[in-house]
Design a protein around this motif. Structure first.
Motif, mmCIF file in Angstrom:
data_model
loop_
_atom_site.group_PDB
_atom_site.id
_atom_site.type_symbol
_atom_site.label_atom_id
_atom_site.label_comp_id
_atom_site.label_asym_id
_atom_site.label_seq_id
_atom_site.Cartn_x
_atom_site.Cartn_y
_atom_site.Cartn_z
ATOM 1 N N TYR A 1 -1.409 8.547 -5.730
ATOM 2 C CA TYR A 1 -1.825 7.165 -5.980
ATOM 3 C C TYR A 1 -0.621 6.240 -6.076
ATOM 4 O O TYR A 1 -0.617 5.132 -5.526
ATOM 5 N N SER A 2 0.403 6.683 -6.764
ATOM 6 C CA SER A 2 1.599 5.865 -6.933
ATOM 7 C C SER A 2 2.192 5.480 -5.583
ATOM 8 O O SER A 2 2.523 4.315 -5.332
ATOM 9 N N PHE A 3 2.288 6.473 -4.689
ATOM 10 C CA PHE A 3 2.899 6.178 -3.395
ATOM 11 C C PHE A 3 1.964 5.363 -2.505
ATOM 12 O O PHE A 3 2.412 4.471 -1.783
ATOM 13 N N TYR A 4 0.673 5.635 -2.547
ATOM 14 C CA TYR A 4 -0.266 4.816 -1.769
ATOM 15 C C TYR A 4 -0.181 3.355 -2.193
ATOM 16 O O TYR A 4 -0.155 2.453 -1.361
ATOM 17 N N ARG A 5 -0.155 3.140 -3.503
ATOM 18 C CA ARG A 5 -0.089 1.764 -3.999
ATOM 19 C C ARG A 5 1.224 1.104 -3.570
ATOM 20 O O ARG A 5 1.229 -0.045 -3.112
ATOM 21 N N PHE A 6 2.320 1.833 -3.732
ATOM 22 C CA PHE A 6 3.634 1.316 -3.339
ATOM 23 C C PHE A 6 3.667 0.984 -1.843
ATOM 24 O O PHE A 6 4.090 -0.108 -1.445
ATOM 25 N N ALA A 7 3.216 1.911 -1.004
ATOM 26 C CA ALA A 7 3.228 1.690 0.446
ATOM 27 C C ALA A 7 2.307 0.544 0.835
ATOM 28 O O ALA A 7 2.623 -0.244 1.741
ATOM 29 N N SER A 8 1.173 0.422 0.138
ATOM 30 C CA SER A 8 0.237 -0.668 0.430
ATOM 31 C C SER A 8 0.887 -2.019 0.163
ATOM 32 O O SER A 8 0.767 -2.958 0.957
ATOM 33 N N VAL A 9 1.571 -2.125 -0.976
ATOM 34 C CA VAL A 9 2.242 -3.377 -1.318
ATOM 35 C C VAL A 9 3.332 -3.694 -0.301
ATOM 36 O O VAL A 9 3.418 -4.813 0.224
ATOM 37 N N CYS A 10 4.158 -2.706 0.019
ATOM 38 C CA CYS A 10 5.280 -2.933 0.936
ATOM 39 C C CYS A 10 4.813 -3.285 2.348
ATOM 40 O O CYS A 10 5.534 -3.943 3.097
ATOM 41 N N SER A 11 3.617 -2.867 2.706
ATOM 42 C CA SER A 11 3.114 -3.165 4.047
ATOM 43 C C SER A 11 2.848 -4.652 4.249
ATOM 44 O O SER A 11 2.679 -5.117 5.371
ATOM 45 N N MET A 12 2.798 -5.411 3.164
ATOM 46 C CA MET A 12 2.527 -6.844 3.250
ATOM 47 C C MET A 12 3.755 -7.662 3.619
ATOM 48 O O MET A 12 3.678 -8.876 3.775
ATOM 49 N N ASP A 13 4.911 -7.034 3.793
ATOM 50 C CA ASP A 13 6.173 -7.753 4.005
ATOM 51 C C ASP A 13 6.184 -8.530 5.316
ATOM 52 O O ASP A 13 6.502 -9.717 5.337
ATOM 53 N N LYS A 14 5.850 -7.869 6.418
ATOM 54 C CA LYS A 14 5.939 -8.509 7.730
ATOM 55 C C LYS A 14 4.694 -9.309 8.087
ATOM 56 O O LYS A 14 4.758 -10.288 8.816
ATOM 57 N N GLU A 15 3.562 -8.844 7.580
ATOM 58 C CA GLU A 15 2.288 -9.474 7.955
ATOM 59 C C GLU A 15 1.227 -9.063 6.936
ATOM 60 O O GLU A 15 1.090 -7.880 6.632
ATOM 61 N N VAL A 16 0.494 -10.033 6.427
ATOM 62 C CA VAL A 16 -0.565 -9.737 5.468
ATOM 63 C C VAL A 16 -1.861 -9.521 6.243
ATOM 64 O O VAL A 16 -2.507 -10.474 6.681
ATOM 65 N N SER A 17 -2.212 -8.274 6.449
ATOM 66 C CA SER A 17 -3.409 -7.973 7.232
ATOM 67 C C SER A 17 -3.947 -6.597 6.875
ATOM 68 O O SER A 17 -3.209 -5.728 6.406
ATOM 69 N N ARG A 18 -5.227 -6.415 7.114
ATOM 70 C CA ARG A 18 -5.851 -5.120 6.891
ATOM 71 C C ARG A 18 -5.268 -4.073 7.835
ATOM 72 O O ARG A 18 -5.103 -2.911 7.455
ATOM 73 N N ALA A 19 -4.937 -4.484 9.057
ATOM 74 C CA ALA A 19 -4.365 -3.546 10.024
ATOM 75 C C ALA A 19 -3.042 -2.980 9.520
ATOM 76 O O ALA A 19 -2.781 -1.774 9.643
ATOM 77 N N ARG A 20 -2.191 -3.839 8.947
ATOM 78 C CA ARG A 20 -0.912 -3.371 8.412
ATOM 79 C C ARG A 20 -1.128 -2.430 7.228
ATOM 80 O O ARG A 20 -0.457 -1.405 7.088
ATOM 81 N N LEU A 21 -2.080 -2.776 6.372
ATOM 82 C CA LEU A 21 -2.387 -1.940 5.215
ATOM 83 C C LEU A 21 -2.853 -0.559 5.672
ATOM 84 O O LEU A 21 -2.363 0.472 5.185
ATOM 85 N N PHE A 22 -3.791 -0.511 6.618
ATOM 86 C CA PHE A 22 -4.302 0.758 7.109
ATOM 87 C C PHE A 22 -3.196 1.581 7.763
ATOM 88 O O PHE A 22 -3.140 2.802 7.604
ATOM 89 N N HIS A 23 -2.316 0.918 8.486
ATOM 90 C CA HIS A 23 -1.221 1.615 9.158
ATOM 91 C C HIS A 23 -0.342 2.328 8.136
ATOM 92 O O HIS A 23 0.031 3.493 8.320
ATOM 93 N N ALA A 24 -0.021 1.636 7.036
ATOM 94 C CA ALA A 24 0.829 2.234 5.999
ATOM 95 C C ALA A 24 0.140 3.431 5.350
ATOM 96 O O ALA A 24 0.768 4.472 5.101
ATOM 97 N N ILE A 25 -1.153 3.307 5.067
ATOM 98 C CA ILE A 25 -1.869 4.398 4.399
ATOM 99 C C ILE A 25 -2.035 5.597 5.329
ATOM 100 O O ILE A 25 -1.905 6.754 4.899
ATOM 101 N N VAL A 26 -2.296 5.340 6.594
ATOM 102 C CA VAL A 26 -2.399 6.445 7.563
ATOM 103 C C VAL A 26 -1.092 7.211 7.637
ATOM 104 O O VAL A 26 -1.065 8.450 7.595
ATOM 105 N N ARG A 27 0.022 6.500 7.713
ATOM 106 C CA ARG A 27 1.325 7.170 7.816
ATOM 107 C C ARG A 27 1.638 7.951 6.538
ATOM 108 O O ARG A 27 2.160 9.072 6.593
ATOM 109 N N ALA A 28 1.319 7.361 5.386
ATOM 110 C CA ALA A 28 1.546 8.063 4.118
ATOM 111 C C ALA A 28 0.685 9.321 4.043
ATOM 112 O O ALA A 28 1.153 10.382 3.604
#
Length: 408
Positions: free
Chosen positions: A346-373
């Motif tokens: 959970y800690s890493f999912y939350r961290f990766a989810s937050v960091c995914s918002m850096d370049k673009e705030v979108s559901r696609a970016r969020l999903f991409h980060a969680i898939v990779r994690a």
């Protein structure tokens, strides 16, 4: 060993399981990319003997090869990856083999992913991995949380489970309490993890051969979870250390980047460490400077994207706990390890989810980060175990440390 036996006569699955379908070419993180696609001899022969066009035959002649190393055990062959994609993938993201020969010719791993089925002391359980973008889209839409359905099994699928101890007999009850704790929306999600920790701490301290005591405590927690709100004040007093939370996850991200690698991992890293060269990172001592204020801004953007609701992350963690058949109840120590494992994820999912918002705030970016994690952790038990065991080795697996890990 307990003399009792548990007859497994039902199938259990999330209610969304039967609605899953592959989104095919619309997927930004196709399961045909960045992974080795290995399969057994039966699958290999089915592909070899299937009628195919000359073009596909030529492609497979170069792109499908035998595995000759002993380390592969029951795996017999693999599809080679061309520019990190499966040999059979078309430019549109579809499968040439399936298009020509039909689904039944696909290797079992291709037909089943992201599905998993396994017998537990509760049932024959069917789950979906969060490493698939199509699964995440389902979890996003479940505003009211994850429900489960139970169906009878045909007699040929019946199985007898022999529990190792009286607690394992109560697996169904304990796991239901885990899920109820994760879905206790009267509390913030981070506090629900602490509530789960308190429950596991008490269960660990019991004599697991005292079945009456087990039932009393489980009944107590079942009642408590009906209205956990009065505990919020005390749970809110647990330790919190944003710097330690970020340092821990930057170290984990660095490991994933160096062993798994991807453009996304690099972008997540730069969102919190700026232009610090990766070679200057000290994984053991976390000497890198972390931009906490920028992280806080990204976190605000994430919660705006999620409409100020935690239901998506909640659904994600419920599905992870179910998919990994948590908790393990072999011993009290294994149960606590299960809890630490889930907190770490959970800690890493939350961290990766937050960091995914850096370049673009979108559901696609969020999903991409969680898939990779997920592909770096959910599908790598060795890595998950190493990370968890390091916490115990460093005396960092206490409830107080879990509060930091999930609280940020």
């Amino acid at each position: 060993m307990s003399e009792k036996q548990i007859p497994i006569k039902t199938a259990l699955m999330p209610a969304y399981y039967k609605d899953f379908h592959c989104i095919m070419g619309a997927c930004q993180d196709t399961c045909c990319a960045h992974w080795k696609v290995e399969f057994n001899k039966k699958d290999y022969l089915a592909i070899k003997h299937a009628p195919k066009s000359p073009e596909l035959e030529a492609l497979l002649e170069k792109g499908m090869c035998r595995l000759r190393e002993q380390a592969h055990h029951d795996m017999y062959a693999e599809f080679k990856t061309l520019t990190n994609h499966c040999t059979c993938q078309t430019p549109e993201g579809l499968c040439r083999l399936q298009l020509e020969c039909g689904e039944n010719v696909l290797p079992n791993v291709c037909r089943k992913y992201p599905r998993r089925k396994t017998y537990t002391p509760a049932a024959l359980e069917y789950s979906l991995s969060p490493s698939c973008e199509g699964v995440l889209a389902q979890l996003w839409d479940l505003k009211e949380g994850v429900d489960f359905v139970e169906d009878p099994l045909s007699k040929e699928k019946y199985k007898i489970f022999w529990p190792k101890n009286p607690m394992e007999i109560r697996f169904f009850t304990v796991r239901a309490l885990w899920i109820d704790a994760l879905q206790a929306r009267a509390l913030p999600l981070s506090q629900r993890f602490l509530l789960l920790g308190l429950m596991n701490q008490q269960l660990m301290g019991l004599d697991w051969n005292d079945e009456a005591a087990l039932d009393r405590v489980l009944a107590h927690w079942n009642a408590l979870l009906q209205n956990p709100a009065p505990l919020a004040e005390d749970l809110g007093k647990m330790p919190n250390n944003t710097q330690m939370f970020l340092s821990n996850n930057v170290q984990l991200l660095f490991r994933l980047f160096t062993s798994f690698g991807s453009k996304m991992s690099g972008e997540l890293m730069s969102s919190v460490i700026g232009d610090t060269p990766l070679e200057n990172l000290n994984i053991n001592h976390a000497t890198v400077t972390i931009n906490i204020s920028h992280y806080n801004e990204m976190e605000k953007q994430l919660y705006e994207l999620m409409d100020h609701s935690e239901h998506f992350l909640e659904n994600l963690m419920v599905s992870v706990a179910f998919h990994l058949s948590l908790p393990r109840l072999d011993t009290p120590q294994e149960m606590w390890k299960s809890y630490v494992n889930l907190c770490d994820l959970y800690s890493f999912y939350r961290f990766a989810s937050v960091c995914s918002m850096d370049k673009e705030v979108s559901r696609a970016r969020l999903f991409h980060a969680i898939v990779r994690a997920s592909r770096g952790l959910i599908h790598n038990e060795v890595r998950r175990t190493q990370l968890r065991d390091e916490m115990f080795k460093n005396d960092s697996a206490t409830l107080a440390h879990m509060a930091i890990l999930v609280g940020g």
